[in-house]
Scaffold this motif. Structure first.
Motif, mmCIF file in Angstrom:
data_model
loop_
_atom_site.group_PDB
_atom_site.id
_atom_site.type_symbol
_atom_site.label_atom_id
_atom_site.label_comp_id
_atom_site.label_asym_id
_atom_site.label_seq_id
_atom_site.Cartn_x
_atom_site.Cartn_y
_atom_site.Cartn_z
ATOM 1 N N MET A 188 0.834 -1.205 0.000
ATOM 2 C CA MET A 188 0.000 0.000 0.000
ATOM 3 C C MET A 188 0.877 1.267 0.000
ATOM 4 N N ILE A 189 0.424 2.267 -0.789
ATOM 5 C CA ILE A 189 1.130 3.562 -0.775
ATOM 6 C C ILE A 189 0.260 4.540 0.012
ATOM 7 N N LYS A 190 0.856 5.143 1.033
ATOM 8 C CA LYS A 190 0.097 6.094 1.854
ATOM 9 C C LYS A 190 0.440 7.523 1.430
ATOM 10 N N ILE A 191 -0.655 8.279 1.197
ATOM 11 C CA ILE A 191 -0.507 9.617 0.615
ATOM 12 C C ILE A 191 -0.924 10.693 1.611
ATOM 13 N N GLY A 192 -0.150 11.756 1.686
ATOM 14 C CA GLY A 192 -0.543 12.940 2.456
ATOM 15 C C GLY A 192 -0.928 14.026 1.471
ATOM 16 N N LEU A 193 -2.177 14.455 1.526
ATOM 17 C CA LEU A 193 -2.672 15.472 0.587
ATOM 18 C C LEU A 193 -2.581 16.835 1.270
ATOM 19 N N LEU A 194 -1.855 17.768 0.684
ATOM 20 C CA LEU A 194 -1.780 19.129 1.230
ATOM 21 C C LEU A 194 -2.706 20.000 0.396
ATOM 22 N N GLY A 195 -3.880 20.319 0.931
ATOM 23 C CA GLY A 195 -4.852 21.148 0.209
ATOM 24 C C GLY A 195 -6.029 20.322 -0.295
ATOM 25 N N LEU A 196 -7.230 20.842 0.041
ATOM 26 C CA LEU A 196 -8.460 20.191 -0.448
ATOM 27 C C LEU A 196 -9.351 21.266 -1.068
ATOM 28 N N GLY A 197 -8.720 22.085 -1.931
ATOM 29 C CA GLY A 197 -9.464 23.132 -2.635
ATOM 30 C C GLY A 197 -9.945 22.599 -3.974
ATOM 31 N N THR A 198 -9.886 23.429 -5.008
ATOM 32 C CA THR A 198 -10.391 23.041 -6.325
ATOM 33 C C THR A 198 -9.704 21.760 -6.820
ATOM 34 N N VAL A 199 -8.388 21.782 -6.923
ATOM 35 C CA VAL A 199 -7.667 20.631 -7.484
ATOM 36 C C VAL A 199 -7.622 19.477 -6.478
ATOM 37 N N GLY A 200 -7.375 19.808 -5.203
ATOM 38 C CA GLY A 200 -7.299 18.766 -4.170
ATOM 39 C C GLY A 200 -8.586 17.940 -4.123
ATOM 40 N N SER A 201 -9.743 18.606 -4.212
ATOM 41 C CA SER A 201 -11.029 17.873 -4.183
ATOM 42 C C SER A 201 -11.144 16.980 -5.415
ATOM 43 N N ASP A 225 -8.683 25.543 7.143
ATOM 44 C CA ASP A 225 -9.854 25.663 8.004
ATOM 45 C C ASP A 225 -10.601 24.322 8.031
ATOM 46 N N ILE A 226 -10.454 23.618 9.152
ATOM 47 C CA ILE A 226 -11.048 22.275 9.273
ATOM 48 C C ILE A 226 -12.580 22.331 9.220
ATOM 49 N N ASP A 227 -13.158 23.437 9.722
ATOM 50 C CA ASP A 227 -14.623 23.507 9.819
ATOM 51 C C ASP A 227 -15.302 24.035 8.564
ATOM 52 N N LYS A 228 -14.529 24.376 7.581
ATOM 53 C CA LYS A 228 -15.107 24.935 6.349
ATOM 54 C C LYS A 228 -16.056 23.928 5.707
ATOM 55 N N LYS A 229 -17.175 24.466 5.151
ATOM 56 C CA LYS A 229 -18.125 23.591 4.445
ATOM 57 C C LYS A 229 -17.536 23.263 3.067
ATOM 58 N N ARG A 230 -17.501 21.969 2.727
ATOM 59 C CA ARG A 230 -16.906 21.548 1.454
ATOM 60 C C ARG A 230 -17.920 20.802 0.611
ATOM 61 N N ASP A 231 -17.729 20.899 -0.707
ATOM 62 C CA ASP A 231 -18.718 20.339 -1.633
ATOM 63 C C ASP A 231 -18.604 18.831 -1.839
ATOM 64 N N ILE A 232 -17.525 18.214 -1.376
ATOM 65 C CA ILE A 232 -17.391 16.779 -1.664
ATOM 66 C C ILE A 232 -17.668 15.925 -0.428
ATOM 67 N N ASP A 233 -18.010 14.678 -0.686
ATOM 68 C CA ASP A 233 -18.194 13.694 0.388
ATOM 69 C C ASP A 233 -16.837 13.108 0.725
ATOM 70 N N VAL A 257 1.303 15.161 -1.745
ATOM 71 C CA VAL A 257 0.741 15.809 -2.934
ATOM 72 C C VAL A 257 0.427 17.257 -2.547
ATOM 73 N N GLU A 258 1.243 18.194 -3.035
ATOM 74 C CA GLU A 258 1.117 19.600 -2.612
ATOM 75 C C GLU A 258 0.158 20.335 -3.537
ATOM 76 N N LEU A 259 -1.005 20.711 -3.007
ATOM 77 C CA LEU A 259 -2.007 21.441 -3.793
ATOM 78 C C LEU A 259 -2.521 22.653 -3.012
ATOM 79 N N ILE A 260 -1.567 23.282 -2.306
ATOM 80 C CA ILE A 260 -1.885 24.504 -1.554
ATOM 81 C C ILE A 260 -1.721 25.703 -2.484
ATOM 82 N N GLY A 261 -0.643 25.690 -3.259
ATOM 83 C CA GLY A 261 -0.345 26.794 -4.179
ATOM 84 C C GLY A 261 0.456 27.893 -3.495
ATOM 85 N N GLY A 262 0.989 28.839 -4.294
ATOM 86 C CA GLY A 262 1.755 29.969 -3.757
ATOM 87 C C GLY A 262 3.135 29.528 -3.298
ATOM 88 N N GLU A 263 3.885 30.517 -2.797
ATOM 89 C CA GLU A 263 5.279 30.225 -2.440
ATOM 90 C C GLU A 263 5.420 29.639 -1.038
#
Ligand SMILES: NC(=O)c1ccc[n+]([C@@H]2O[C@H](COP(=O)([O-])OP(=O)(O)OC[C@H]3O[C@@H](n4cnc5c(N)ncnc54)[C@H](OP(=O)(O)O)[C@@H]3O)[C@@H](O)[C@H]2O)c1
Length: 426
Positions: free
Chosen positions: A1-14, A44-52, A75-81
């Motif tokens: 198994m490959i375990k992934i850490g996702l940085l960012g759950l915005g447009t691309v992350g979702s 923001d952990i409490d933010k309302k998000r569109d995905i399940d 997987v870095e999907l935060i963006g910016g410097e």
């Protein structure tokens, strides 16, 4: 198994999360083992998000991911410097492979990041950083590896391509087309990075660095945006058999790399002229393969996520089978960038001049003295005190044209220099 850490759950992350869930079984069979998202970093952990998704995966403490020895791949999907740069460096130092869509980071720190990855024996992948869903990074590294890449032309920014398409096809002026792009979500509320050509410059710098295996400093890329393009220019281009596109150009020449982003007249029959709306394309020439064009969606949630997941699959295979590609990105050469003043081009000039005898002769005299020769002249309206004229030059050295422009400013007959646009015959 490959375990992934996702940085960012915005447009691309979702989008990435959805693909990894939806195609779980398929991806497992492609890689040979399961891909599992272990943790997701958000602001923001409490933010309302569109995905399940499983909320227990969320964290706002990056150490839960970067210092977790179980996690193989970030997987870095935060963006910016910042903090994206620090997170990637820390992940690599901890021996984790990295996938990112961050063009700014790769353009500015690619050399350093790839060097660190090689030192640590892990891979860094960034397919989504240029032209979203269009595969171009891996093709440059692998499919075209047998070639010396001699030139690359790109339409690499969807927002500006949309605006220029609306101006060309519907006669909208720049401001109206920009407003429409913003309404449709194609342009950000602050569109300056797109409009000014900076976004495309990061992308052509990345492509050129890979193609010529040399680190290109973004500061060496000559950049002009589309903010000064007027309907008159679009109409005159059509009349002369061209279309105006924001072109990212990179050519390998014996006296340096010619790399620039600016609006350009391109022939109406060229394949790049049919790249419209938010679509992107890359047209390159390799000495063995010849001309190749890649076309598709250069941004957007799912096209970009598609490229990110392709990188995840490849990086996961490399981890699983123990063969990370650590040498593929290292820039081995030190080619210099050619100063824009030394580049040869043909130019379109739109001027306002006094309508009186001898004006054209004065202009031609200035151009001739500076070794600029004319291919065509259009003078439309007559019998007004001030009339527009359009000049198209043959190939000239940019510094010679600039000297002529400086002299025009002192000629009493030249009332205004409305626009100067390079003509690329491609
Ligand atoms: N969107 C596109 O079409 C596209 C195309 C090509 C490449 N890209 C690249 O993809 C990357 C991601 O873009 P995006 O459009 O998905 O961005 P986005 O929608 O703004 O999402 C950014 C995500 O990162 C999180 N985040 C931001 N700053 C953070 C911080 N300091 N600590 C922890 N989490 C943080 C946000 O958390 P919250 O959710 O809590 O706010 C959000 O989930 C960028 O590098 C972009 O250039 C995007």
């Amino acid at each position: 198994m490959i375990k992934i850490g996702l940085l960012g759950l915005g447009t691309v992350g979702s989008g990435v999360y959805s693909i990894l869930e939806k195609h779980k079984e398929n991806l497992k069979s492609k890689v040979g083992t399961e891909l599992r998202i272990e943790k997701i970093l958000v602001k923001d952990i409490d933010k309302k998000r569109d995905i399940d998704f499983d909320k227990a995966l969320l964290t706002n403490n990056v150490e839960d991911i970067l210092e977790n020895p179980e996690i193989d791949l970030i997987v870095e999907l935060i963006g910016g410097e910042e903090p994206a740069y620090q997170y990637i460096v820390q992940a690599l130092k901890n021996g984790k492979a990295v996938v990112t869509a961050n063009k700014l980071l790769i353009a500015r720190y690619g050399q350093e990041i790839m060097g660190l990855a090689a030192e640590k024996g892990v891979s860094v992948s960034f397919e989504a950083s240029v032209a979203g869903g269009i595969p171009i990074i891996r093709p440059l590294r692998e499919s075209f590896a047998a070639n010396k890449i001699e030139r690359i032309y790109g339409i690499l920014n969807g927002t500006t391509n949309y605006i220029l398409t609306k101006m060309t096809e519907e006669g909208q002026d720049f401001q109206l087309a920009l407003k429409e792009a913003q309404k449709l979500g194609y342009a950000e509320s602050d569109p300056s990075s797109d409009i000014s050509g900076t976004d495309a410059a990061y992308k052509i710098a990345i492509l050129s660095s890979l193609a010529y295996e040399t680190a290109i400093d973004i500061k060496d890329v000559h950049i002009e945006g589309i903010e000064n393009i007027e309907i008159e220019d679009i109409e005159l281009a059509k009349e002369l058999g061209y279309l105006i596109k924001l072109l990212a150009i990179s050519k390998f020449t014996p006296d340096g790399i010619d790399i620039r982003v600016h609006p350009a007249f391109i022939p109406e029959y060229h394949p790049l002229a049919s790249v419209n709306d938010v679509y992107n394309a890359i047209y390159l020439y390799g000495d063995s393969v010849g001309d190749v064009m890649l076309y598709g969606q250069g941004a957007g949630q799912m096209p970009t996520a598609s490229a990110v997941v392709a990188d995840i699959i490849q990086a996961s295979k490399e981890i699983y089978y123990g063969s990370p590609d650590i040498n593929g990105h290292i820039y081995k050469n030190d080619h210099k960038v050619k100063d824009i003043s030394q580049v040869h081009n043909s130019f379109y000039l739109r001027l306002q001049v006094k309508d009186k005898p001898g004006v054209l002769a004065r202009i031609a005299e200035v151009l001739g003295r500076n070794q600029v020769s004319l291919a065509s002249v259009i003078q439309k309206h007559r019998y007004a005190p001030v009339v527009p004229i359009v000049l198209v030059t043959h190939q000239v050295k940019e510094e010679n044209l600039q000297k002529s422009i400086a002299e025009f400013k002192n000629l009493g007959e030249v009332i205004a220099i409305n626009n100067i646009i390079r003509v690329e015959e491609l």
